[in-house]
Design a protein around this motif. Structure first.
Motif, PDB file in Angstrom:
ATOM      1  N   THR A  70       7.583   5.682   8.599  1.00 18.11           N
ATOM      2  CA  THR A  70       7.675   5.880   7.150  1.00 18.11           C
ATOM      3  C   THR A  70       6.342   5.438   6.584  1.00 18.11           C
ATOM      4  O   THR A  70       5.579   4.728   7.256  1.00 18.11           O
ATOM      5  N   LEU A  71       6.063   5.827   5.356  1.00 14.62           N
ATOM      6  CA  LEU A  71       4.813   5.357   4.751  1.00 14.62           C
ATOM      7  C   LEU A  71       4.811   3.841   4.635  1.00 14.62           C
ATOM      8  O   LEU A  71       3.774   3.200   4.798  1.00 14.62           O
ATOM      9  N   GLY A  72       5.977   3.243   4.363  1.00 15.22           N
ATOM     10  CA  GLY A  72       6.075   1.792   4.286  1.00 15.22           C
ATOM     11  C   GLY A  72       5.760   1.127   5.616  1.00 15.22           C
ATOM     12  O   GLY A  72       5.032   0.130   5.668  1.00 15.22           O
ATOM     13  N   LYS A  73       6.293   1.681   6.691  1.00 12.35           N
ATOM     14  CA  LYS A  73       6.035   1.132   8.021  1.00 12.35           C
ATOM     15  C   LYS A  73       4.555   1.262   8.382  1.00 12.35           C
ATOM     16  O   LYS A  73       3.954   0.335   8.942  1.00 12.35           O
ATOM     17  N   ILE A  74       3.971   2.398   8.039  1.00 13.22           N
ATOM     18  CA  ILE A  74       2.544   2.616   8.307  1.00 13.22           C
ATOM     19  C   ILE A  74       1.704   1.641   7.474  1.00 13.22           C
ATOM     20  O   ILE A  74       0.743   1.045   7.971  1.00 13.22           O
ATOM     21  N   ALA A  75       2.066   1.457   6.200  1.00  8.45           N
ATOM     22  CA  ALA A  75       1.341   0.520   5.329  1.00  8.45           C
ATOM     23  C   ALA A  75       1.438  -0.902   5.876  1.00  8.45           C
ATOM     24  O   ALA A  75       0.454  -1.648   5.856  1.00  8.45           O
ATOM     25  N   TYR A 117      -1.091  -1.185   8.802  1.00  5.54           N
ATOM     26  CA  TYR A 117      -2.518  -1.183   8.467  1.00  5.54           C
ATOM     27  C   TYR A 117      -2.903  -2.247   7.447  1.00  5.54           C
ATOM     28  O   TYR A 117      -4.018  -2.765   7.482  1.00  5.54           O
ATOM     29  N   TYR A 118      -2.012  -2.547   6.511  1.00  4.35           N
ATOM     30  CA  TYR A 118      -2.360  -3.455   5.411  1.00  4.35           C
ATOM     31  C   TYR A 118      -1.580  -4.757   5.432  1.00  4.35           C
ATOM     32  O   TYR A 118      -1.851  -5.643   4.630  1.00  4.35           O
ATOM     33  N   GLY A 119      -0.554  -4.858   6.281  1.00  6.12           N
ATOM     34  CA  GLY A 119       0.273  -6.057   6.317  1.00  6.12           C
ATOM     35  C   GLY A 119       1.267  -6.130   5.170  1.00  6.12           C
ATOM     36  O   GLY A 119       1.891  -7.167   4.956  1.00  6.12           O
ATOM     37  N   ASN A 120       1.421  -5.036   4.425  1.00  2.89           N
ATOM     38  CA  ASN A 120       2.296  -5.017   3.260  1.00  2.89           C
ATOM     39  C   ASN A 120       2.905  -3.621   3.111  1.00  2.89           C
ATOM     40  O   ASN A 120       2.199  -2.666   2.757  1.00  2.89           O
ATOM     41  N   ALA A 121       4.193  -3.513   3.346  1.00  2.00           N
ATOM     42  CA  ALA A 121       4.873  -2.212   3.270  1.00  2.00           C
ATOM     43  C   ALA A 121       4.808  -1.603   1.877  1.00  2.00           C
ATOM     44  O   ALA A 121       4.861  -0.375   1.722  1.00  2.00           O
ATOM     45  N   MET A 122       4.701  -2.441   0.855  1.00  2.58           N
ATOM     46  CA  MET A 122       4.676  -1.937  -0.518  1.00  2.58           C
ATOM     47  C   MET A 122       3.379  -1.199  -0.855  1.00  2.58           C
ATOM     48  O   MET A 122       3.281  -0.552  -1.893  1.00  2.58           O
ATOM     49  N   LYS A 123       2.403  -1.243   0.024  1.00  2.00           N
ATOM     50  CA  LYS A 123       1.147  -0.508  -0.206  1.00  2.00           C
ATOM     51  C   LYS A 123       1.260   0.943   0.270  1.00  2.00           C
ATOM     52  O   LYS A 123       0.267   1.650   0.368  1.00  2.00           O
ATOM     53  N   TYR A 124       2.498   1.395   0.527  1.00  4.89           N
ATOM     54  CA  TYR A 124       2.716   2.790   0.944  1.00  4.89           C
ATOM     55  C   TYR A 124       2.174   3.758  -0.104  1.00  4.89           C
ATOM     56  O   TYR A 124       1.736   4.870   0.225  1.00  4.89           O
ATOM     57  N   ALA A 125       2.185   3.344  -1.371  1.00  8.01           N
ATOM     58  CA  ALA A 125       1.718   4.237  -2.443  1.00  8.01           C
ATOM     59  C   ALA A 125       0.241   4.582  -2.279  1.00  8.01           C
ATOM     60  O   ALA A 125      -0.173   5.708  -2.603  1.00  8.01           O
ATOM     61  N   GLU A 126      -0.551   3.647  -1.755  1.00 11.14           N
ATOM     62  CA  GLU A 126      -1.971   3.929  -1.534  1.00 11.14           C
ATOM     63  C   GLU A 126      -2.151   5.018  -0.481  1.00 11.14           C
ATOM     64  O   GLU A 126      -3.008   5.883  -0.606  1.00 11.14           O
TER      65      GLU A 126
END
Length: 169
Positions: free
Chosen positions: A125-130, A133-142
């Motif tokens: 999911t974008l959350g899992k990918i975020a 890469y970023y250590g924060n699932a909530m950065k999926y929007a980026e």
């Protein structure tokens, strides 16, 4: 940027290339009467023009854009407005069924840091990918924003699709 590898059978199957083209090409080269070389060349040229049109329709700014396809390899040239545009063009082309390799020969007008690429796997999911890469699932929007206009819904990603992962530093 160079050469980028994609999953040949993944992606949009809308340009008349892919398994059918490769199969026909192999058959022609085996001297079977499935298609002539000139028919294949015309299909590759039409697919390249369709990709150029799609890139234009997505409002990705590239001066003197040229796409050339030979079998499952696409060469793209032109001058992209910025690095983000360059990467999106590579992804539009590479995320097309039948394209296994993109040879990026574009230059960039406004230089910025290169993004990473991530090939979506089953269960991603974008959350899992975020989170990865970023250590924060909530950065999926980026990630979603970095892949627009190719992505229209953050819940609609599929295995084999390659995504841009922008550098947030």
């Amino acid at each position: 940027m160079g050469l980028f590898t994609f999953i040949n059978d993944a992606g949009a199957k809308v340009f008349g290339i892919g398994k059918t083209l490769v199969t026909k090409t192999l058959d022609v080269r085996a001297k079977e009467k499935v298609a002539t070389e000139s028919e294949l060349d015309r299909r590759e040229e039409a697919a390249a023009r369709n990709l150029e049109e799609t890139i234009s329709d997505l409002r990705l700014q590239v001066e003197n854009l040229h796409v050339f396809i030979d079998l499952n390899i696409a060469l793209v040239s032109g001058k992209a407005y910025d690095q983000s545009t360059r990467e999106k063009v590579v992804l539009v082309i590479g995320n097309t069924a039948g394209i296994a390799l993109v040879d990026d020969q574009m230059s960039v007008e406004h230089v910025e840091p290169e993004a990473q690429f991530h090939t979506v796997e089953r269960g991603d999911t974008l959350g899992k990918i975020a989170k990865h890469y970023y250590g924060n699932a909530m950065k999926y929007a980026e990630i979603f924003e970095a892949n627009q206009p190719m992505l229209t819904d953050p819940d609609k990603i599929y295995p084999g699709k390659v995504l841009r992962i922008p550098n947030l530093n």
